[in-house]
Design a protein around this motif. Sequence first.
Motif, PDB file in Angstrom:
ATOM      1  N   ASP A   1       3.204  -0.494  -0.541  1.00 56.38           N
ATOM      2  CA  ASP A   1       1.874  -0.165  -1.068  1.00 56.38           C
ATOM      3  C   ASP A   1       0.816  -0.235   0.025  1.00 56.38           C
ATOM      4  O   ASP A   1      -0.274  -0.752  -0.167  1.00 56.38           O
ATOM      5  CB  ASP A   1       1.501  -1.112  -2.216  1.00 56.38           C
ATOM      6  N   THR A   2       1.138   0.305   1.208  1.00 56.46           N
ATOM      7  CA  THR A   2       0.170   0.302   2.309  1.00 56.46           C
ATOM      8  C   THR A   2      -0.568   1.640   2.391  1.00 56.46           C
ATOM      9  O   THR A   2      -0.975   2.062   3.462  1.00 56.46           O
ATOM     10  CB  THR A   2       0.875   0.026   3.647  1.00 56.46           C
ATOM     11  N   TRP A   3      -0.722   2.298   1.281  1.00 51.51           N
ATOM     12  CA  TRP A   3      -1.546   3.500   1.234  1.00 51.51           C
ATOM     13  C   TRP A   3      -2.468   3.356   0.041  1.00 51.51           C
ATOM     14  O   TRP A   3      -2.072   2.948  -1.036  1.00 51.51           O
ATOM     15  CB  TRP A   3      -0.686   4.769   1.123  1.00 51.51           C
TER      16      TRP A   3
ATOM     17  N   TYR B   1      -3.132   8.527   9.135  1.00 49.53           N
ATOM     18  CA  TYR B   1      -2.644   7.305   8.492  1.00 49.53           C
ATOM     19  C   TYR B   1      -2.858   6.060   9.343  1.00 49.53           C
ATOM     20  O   TYR B   1      -3.426   5.063   8.856  1.00 49.53           O
ATOM     21  CB  TYR B   1      -1.174   7.452   8.118  1.00 49.53           C
ATOM     22  N   PRO B   2      -2.445   6.025  10.616  1.00 47.08           N
ATOM     23  CA  PRO B   2      -2.650   4.795  11.392  1.00 47.08           C
ATOM     24  C   PRO B   2      -4.109   4.475  11.654  1.00 47.08           C
ATOM     25  O   PRO B   2      -4.506   3.297  11.633  1.00 47.08           O
ATOM     26  CB  PRO B   2      -1.892   5.065  12.700  1.00 47.08           C
ATOM     27  N   THR B   3      -4.935   5.507  11.908  1.00 42.21           N
ATOM     28  CA  THR B   3      -6.347   5.234  12.171  1.00 42.21           C
ATOM     29  C   THR B   3      -7.080   4.776  10.922  1.00 42.21           C
ATOM     30  O   THR B   3      -8.130   4.141  11.010  1.00 42.21           O
ATOM     31  CB  THR B   3      -7.038   6.491  12.727  1.00 42.21           C
ATOM     32  N   THR B   4      -6.525   5.080   9.765  1.00 41.11           N
ATOM     33  CA  THR B   4      -7.177   4.704   8.507  1.00 41.11           C
ATOM     34  C   THR B   4      -6.709   3.353   7.985  1.00 41.11           C
ATOM     35  O   THR B   4      -7.506   2.592   7.434  1.00 41.11           O
ATOM     36  CB  THR B   4      -6.906   5.780   7.433  1.00 41.11           C
ATOM     37  N   TYR B   5      -5.426   3.016   8.193  1.00 43.09           N
ATOM     38  CA  TYR B   5      -4.868   1.859   7.499  1.00 43.09           C
ATOM     39  C   TYR B   5      -4.293   0.752   8.379  1.00 43.09           C
ATOM     40  O   TYR B   5      -4.409  -0.417   8.031  1.00 43.09           O
ATOM     41  CB  TYR B   5      -3.779   2.330   6.527  1.00 43.09           C
TER      42      TYR B   5
ATOM     43  N   ARG C   1      -1.283  -8.685   9.132  1.00 37.84           N
ATOM     44  CA  ARG C   1      -0.034  -8.831   9.874  1.00 37.84           C
ATOM     45  C   ARG C   1       1.074  -9.314   8.944  1.00 37.84           C
ATOM     46  O   ARG C   1       0.852 -10.105   8.055  1.00 37.84           O
ATOM     47  CB  ARG C   1      -0.212  -9.803  11.029  1.00 37.84           C
ATOM     48  N   GLY C   2       2.269  -8.800   9.194  1.00 35.44           N
ATOM     49  CA  GLY C   2       3.409  -9.144   8.363  1.00 35.44           C
ATOM     50  C   GLY C   2       4.244  -7.918   8.088  1.00 35.44           C
ATOM     51  O   GLY C   2       4.185  -6.914   8.813  1.00 35.44           O
ATOM     52  N   ASN C   3       5.029  -7.958   7.017  1.00 37.98           N
ATOM     53  CA  ASN C   3       5.920  -6.855   6.698  1.00 37.98           C
ATOM     54  C   ASN C   3       5.163  -5.562   6.393  1.00 37.98           C
ATOM     55  O   ASN C   3       5.597  -4.474   6.772  1.00 37.98           O
ATOM     56  CB  ASN C   3       6.810  -7.224   5.507  1.00 37.98           C
ATOM     57  N   SER C   4       4.037  -5.688   5.708  1.00 36.25           N
ATOM     58  CA  SER C   4       3.272  -4.490   5.366  1.00 36.25           C
ATOM     59  C   SER C   4       2.796  -3.763   6.611  1.00 36.25           C
ATOM     60  O   SER C   4       2.903  -2.536   6.719  1.00 36.25           O
ATOM     61  CB  SER C   4       2.073  -4.858   4.484  1.00 36.25           C
TER      62      SER C   4
ATOM     63  N   ILE D   1       3.452   0.654  10.671  1.00 35.38           N
ATOM     64  CA  ILE D   1       3.693   1.098  12.048  1.00 35.38           C
ATOM     65  C   ILE D   1       4.980   1.916  12.122  1.00 35.38           C
ATOM     66  O   ILE D   1       5.038   2.961  12.786  1.00 35.38           O
ATOM     67  CB  ILE D   1       3.758  -0.107  12.998  1.00 35.38           C
ATOM     68  N   ALA D   2       6.014   1.445  11.436  1.00 42.09           N
ATOM     69  CA  ALA D   2       7.291   2.180  11.435  1.00 42.09           C
ATOM     70  C   ALA D   2       7.131   3.542  10.774  1.00 42.09           C
ATOM     71  O   ALA D   2       7.697   4.546  11.251  1.00 42.09           O
ATOM     72  CB  ALA D   2       8.359   1.357  10.717  1.00 42.09           C
TER      73      ALA D   2
END
Length: 311
Positions: A47-49, A109-113, A119-122, A127-128
């Motif tokens: 749920d990182t979006w 996506y990376p510049t936004t989120y 830090r952690g799994n999310s 990043i992956a």
Amino acid sequence: MTGTSLTIRLTMSSSSGLASATIMGYFLRLLQLLSTCLAFSLVATTDTWRETIGNWSMFIWCFCFVVTLLTFIVELCGLQFLWPFSWDDFLINYAFYSTLLCLSASIIYPTTYIQIVPRGNSRNHAIAATAFSCLASVTYATEVAWIYAWPSQITCYVLPMPGLLKGLENFVACVIFAFISNTSLYLHQPALVWCVAVYSICLFLGAMALLLYLRGYSNKLPICFPIFLLGLALLSVFLYASALVLWLLYQFDENFGGQPQRSSDMSCRHQFTHLVCIWDQRLVVAILTAVNLLIYMADLVYWARWVFVRD
């Protein structure tokens, strides 16, 4: 499948298509499926979006995965003859647009989120997902270069200069829609609704021009196809110029209800909640509108020279 039929499937022939008839084509297709599937799966499971801009990246990864999967199935079953367009033209045009779409997702996506995900799994999954999105961009770009390198009967619309410009126009318009998916940016003002209508009309006309070319209907128009494209470019320049002026006035001029300063936007004060606030989205749309206007102007100059300055 017998050994003879497998041998036939793995040889280059004019009827089976370029990428679909070689091991290299299957290899690239599998990499595309793997990278896009992992990209949206990693993001969805953690749920990182969030919100509308994140939906754009998810849509791109899911769309590319589904279309690539259908393409792979058609190739495996040898059903290319059912496609109403030239299969080779479809492959290279689809790969070209997928390259741009996945590249935009890899940037947005990376510049936004990533910067606001703890830090952690999310964060690691985000990043992956970005890395796999970049891999998808590379594989689609590799397919474009590989198909185009083969001597064939491809009449690709997107690789010569006019097609490249048209592809960029449609791509920038799609990115604009990602940033205006928040309807609160424009529904309060009819002039801004006109801007959204301009983006929609120009994108639709550009897509129609591409379809006319791919279906072979370009020579069936009542006027010469280059003249049609010249008129289309001229109309798009006028429309985008009006959209740029209105967007700047009604979004950033206080006399028209705009907000000239970023600090005046309440959503920009929550730095740890939204990296790209409402004011930032307005600015990005203004910049992309200006960029697309320049591309349409280059398109107009190209076709004007083609029509009026030909030897």
